[in-house]
Design an enzyme around this catalytic site. Sequence first.
Site, PDB file in Angstrom:
ATOM      1  N   ILE A  12       0.822  -1.244  -0.061  1.00 28.57           N
ATOM      2  CA  ILE A  12      -0.086   0.186   0.203  1.00 28.57           C
ATOM      3  C   ILE A  12       0.873   1.223   0.036  1.00 28.57           C
ATOM      4  CG2 ILE A  12      -2.046  -0.945   1.224  1.00 28.57           C
ATOM      5  CD1 ILE A  12      -1.245  -0.136   3.763  1.00 28.57           C
ATOM      6  N   GLY A  15       8.602   3.943  -0.096  1.00 26.82           N
ATOM      7  CA  GLY A  15       9.506   4.852  -0.216  1.00 26.82           C
ATOM      8  C   GLY A  15      10.878   4.971   0.400  1.00 26.82           C
ATOM      9  N   MET A  17      12.354   4.787   3.274  1.00 25.86           N
ATOM     10  CA  MET A  17      12.436   4.234   4.334  1.00 25.86           C
ATOM     11  C   MET A  17      11.896   2.644   4.224  1.00 25.86           C
ATOM     12  SD  MET A  17      11.661   6.731   7.437  1.00 25.86           S
ATOM     13  CE  MET A  17       9.998   7.026   7.295  1.00 25.86           C
ATOM     14  N   GLY A  18      11.209   2.293   3.401  1.00 20.48           N
ATOM     15  CA  GLY A  18      10.865   0.893   3.131  1.00 20.48           C
ATOM     16  C   GLY A  18       9.810   0.673   2.376  1.00 20.48           C
ATOM     17  N   VAL A  20       5.651  -0.569   2.737  1.00 16.09           N
ATOM     18  CA  VAL A  20       4.277  -0.551   3.669  1.00 16.09           C
ATOM     19  C   VAL A  20       3.321  -1.729   3.041  1.00 16.09           C
ATOM     20  CG1 VAL A  20       2.539   0.571   5.033  1.00 16.09           C
ATOM     21  CG2 VAL A  20       4.654   1.828   4.551  1.00 16.09           C
ATOM     22  N   LYS A  35       5.241  -1.964   8.254  1.00 17.14           N
ATOM     23  CA  LYS A  35       6.201  -1.283   7.750  1.00 17.14           C
ATOM     24  C   LYS A  35       7.597  -2.138   7.647  1.00 17.14           C
ATOM     25  CE  LYS A  35       6.772   2.975   6.583  1.00 17.14           C
ATOM     26  NZ  LYS A  35       6.886   4.530   6.931  1.00 17.14           N
ATOM     27  N   ASP A 133      10.282  13.837  12.002  1.00 13.35           N
ATOM     28  CA  ASP A 133      10.061  13.880  10.527  1.00 13.35           C
ATOM     29  C   ASP A 133       8.845  14.358  10.063  1.00 13.35           C
ATOM     30  OD1 ASP A 133      10.705  13.837   7.758  1.00 13.35           O
ATOM     31  OD2 ASP A 133      10.471  11.709   7.860  1.00 13.35           O
TER      32      ASP A 133
END
Length: 498
Positions: A12, A15, A17-18, A20, A35, A133
């Site tokens: 879904i 990015g 960071m990984g 999801v 995630k 963030d």
Amino acid sequence: MVAGRYRLLETIGSGAMGIVWKAEDERLQRVIAIKQLVVRPGLDTQQTEEARRRAMREARIAARLQHRNAIAMLDVAEHDGEPCLVMEFLPSRSLSAVLAERGTLPPEEVAAIGSQVAAALAAAHSAGIVHRDVKPGNILLDDKGTVKITDFGISRAIDDGTVTETGMLAGTPAYLAPEVARGQDPSRASDVFSLGAALYHALEGAPPFGLNTNALALLHAVASGRVPPPRNAGRLTDPLMSLLSVDPADRPTMEQAISALTLPTAPLLALPTPASPTPALAADQRTVPARPAPPQRTTALPPVPPPAPARPAAAPAPRPAPQAGAQRGVLVGAALVVVALAAAVVTVILTNSGGETALPPAVTSTVTVPGQPPQQAQPTTTTPSSPPQGSAKVTDWGAAGRRVIEFYGDAPLAQRWAMLGPNAQAVFGGQAQFEQYWGAFAYVASRDANGVSPNADGSVTVPVEVTTKTAGGAEQVRRLRVVVVSLDGQLLIDSDPR
């Protein structure tokens, strides 16, 4: 399968960071989000292992936060050697996706989003958690007006960021606070600035320092701290610019930001249903008819002069009862009309007599019982009691609203009892009776503590929408008017809270 328990269903999001995933917790049979964090490539073995340990540690810290406007962290696990965060699943779209579609949002809608995010961040700061963030991509909006923020502390945990001349910088450069761009550690004050930058983007169509693809040039602009005044903010201009103050000491706390971002007319417009499928509801949830929900709010309005109260009108006659027992329903209905009219007459008399205490407008509640159509409850009118001796004037209306929201929440019953003034405690007769009454509900929540108004005796009246649900599934939604007093330096609810 992750940790032998979570079954991955579909991707879904993804990015830097990984990835999801939408997944299913097979043990608890519920839909969750996972995630899978990707550690930045280029690290040696020792650095990679340290990044993984930090990700797990940061996730455990984030799990301490439980707030209605924050995505809950449920578990941490590993999959193929990479850390995984098991989180609450919210069918939603990010603010970033909404802005990509709509360009900008009106100030009232931005204020409603900002106040909800600020409430979650204020709770995080109280728990010693700095987000680091805050950006539109981490702000989630569902189709009923609920806003939640996600990814607490994760940017730092996995060294995600932009390469600078001095090394790694956690966070997204376009939304960084100037002091962080200069090399200082993220703080509560930097979260305040980042929230302001995200809201600025929602109003102006771009963050305050632009979206320069040259990361070093963008960081240089951020470090300068020169924010162009917004053109579309309207009444939100001053609160927004206070969040974006260059000096961290000049910024409000996140608690103060909640009130600053609350406008008198700040409805959060319902968003189109997200593309990702919504998980199936349980049987008792399907019986509650869908209705447009106002935004979940956590504060009352800042001190602004309230409009003159309108003369109350007679309450409307109740709907006819079903055919079974029709004659009895007509008689009961007629009696209720007489009572309602009498209450309205008394209200007009008290209002016109110049007395200090007038009856508040009647409130209507809606009761939904599984398997039955919703029934409209009759309006009820109550008279506020005299304030307790020694009470002082309530000057912080935002704090009064927060006290009401806190009372109608998930705090322990003993703690909620201590939030009541003498008049409210007298309603129940004692703490045991209080806990017996509220203990019968499986769920209590509140929102929309808007439109605080002062009373002649120094107290304030806080309108609030309260939702209760019994263990049997019967849900009741009521609009209450709660009197708050200041006694011995504490804000207390001093009217019947039921």
